[in-house]
Motif scaffolding. Sequence first.
Motif, PDB file in Angstrom:
ATOM      1  N   ARG A 204      -4.126  11.932   8.054  1.00  0.00           N
ATOM      2  CA  ARG A 204      -2.761  11.474   8.328  1.00  0.00           C
ATOM      3  C   ARG A 204      -2.360  11.837   9.751  1.00  0.00           C
ATOM      4  O   ARG A 204      -2.549  12.939  10.214  1.00  0.00           O
TER       5      ARG A 204
ATOM      6  N   LEU B 252      -4.285   4.812   6.305  1.00  0.00           N
ATOM      7  CA  LEU B 252      -4.388   5.467   5.009  1.00  0.00           C
ATOM      8  C   LEU B 252      -4.489   4.466   3.862  1.00  0.00           C
ATOM      9  O   LEU B 252      -4.490   4.855   2.701  1.00  0.00           O
ATOM     10  N   ALA B 253      -4.591   3.192   4.199  1.00  0.00           N
ATOM     11  CA  ALA B 253      -4.664   2.152   3.171  1.00  0.00           C
ATOM     12  C   ALA B 253      -6.100   1.650   3.022  1.00  0.00           C
ATOM     13  O   ALA B 253      -6.705   1.192   3.993  1.00  0.00           O
TER      14      ALA B 253
ATOM     15  N   TYR C 149       0.841  -1.185   0.000  1.00  0.00           N
ATOM     16  CA  TYR C 149       0.000   0.000   0.000  1.00  0.00           C
ATOM     17  C   TYR C 149       0.877   1.236   0.000  1.00  0.00           C
ATOM     18  O   TYR C 149       1.860   1.296   0.724  1.00  0.00           O
TER      19      TYR C 149
ATOM     20  N   ARG D 133      -0.935   9.011  -1.928  1.00  0.00           N
ATOM     21  CA  ARG D 133      -0.625   8.562  -0.574  1.00  0.00           C
ATOM     22  C   ARG D 133      -1.807   8.737   0.364  1.00  0.00           C
ATOM     23  O   ARG D 133      -1.826   8.203   1.465  1.00  0.00           O
TER      24      ARG D 133
ATOM     25  N   THR E 193       1.412   4.709   1.205  1.00  0.00           N
ATOM     26  CA  THR E 193       0.920   5.644   2.228  1.00  0.00           C
ATOM     27  C   THR E 193       1.966   6.650   2.672  1.00  0.00           C
ATOM     28  O   THR E 193       1.671   7.511   3.515  1.00  0.00           O
TER      29      THR E 193
END
Length: 201
Positions: free
Chosen positions: A200, A187-188, A43, A121, A45
Motif C-alpha cells: 500500500r 491493490l486491485a 474493487y 483491502r 482497496t
Amino acid sequence: MSSNYYPANRLVESIGRTVLRLLGWNIEGQLPRLNKYVAIVGYHTSNWDFVVLIAAKMLLRLHARWYAKHTLFRWPQGILFRSWGGIPIVRHKTRGVVEQAVDAFQGHEHFVLGLSPEGTRSLTDGWKEGFYHIARGAGVPIVPVALDYQRKALVIGDPRQPMADYSEQVTELIEFYNQFPPKYPKLAWKGGGPAPNESRK
C-alpha cells in the motif's frame, strides 16, 4: 413494497444523501427489481469504500446483509454495524459460511447479500469463490457494483446468472470492474494470473 427496503425515513435518507454529497459521490444505475440476489462490490482497496457504501445503502433504503470479520463488531460499533445489516464471521472458522448463506436465501422471501469478492483491502492472488458458490447454491443472480474513484461514482451493473464455470464468471466480471478505477489501483487484482507483490502506498 419489497422487504429488501426499509420504510421511508427522511432523516436516514438525508444523512446518506448528505454524506455522498460532501464526498462528491453519486449513484449510477438502478437496483434490480429482484427478490433475491448477491451484490458483489469491487474493487475494494480502501476503508473509504465502506463509508460510500453505507451512505448509499442509507439513501437507497436497501435492506442488505453483509459479512465482515468478527473483530469489527466489538462494542460499541458492533451495535451500529449489526443495525446496518452486518453479520460477523470468524475468518479462521469460515467453514460452512457458504452453506449458511444459501440457507438464509432459501429461508427468506426477500434477501440481498453484499460481498467483496476480494474479501480484503489488501492485494490478493485472486478472488475468493464464496460469492459464486453462494449464488450458484441459492440459484440467485449476481449484481456487480463498482467503486469508480476517478468519477466518484457508485456504479450498479446489470444482474447476471451464475455460470457453470467459475473462471469464465470471473473473467466476465473482471471486464466490468476494469472500467472503473479504484482508489488504489495497485491493490486491485484484475485477473491474468497471480497478483504481483505490491504494498500500500
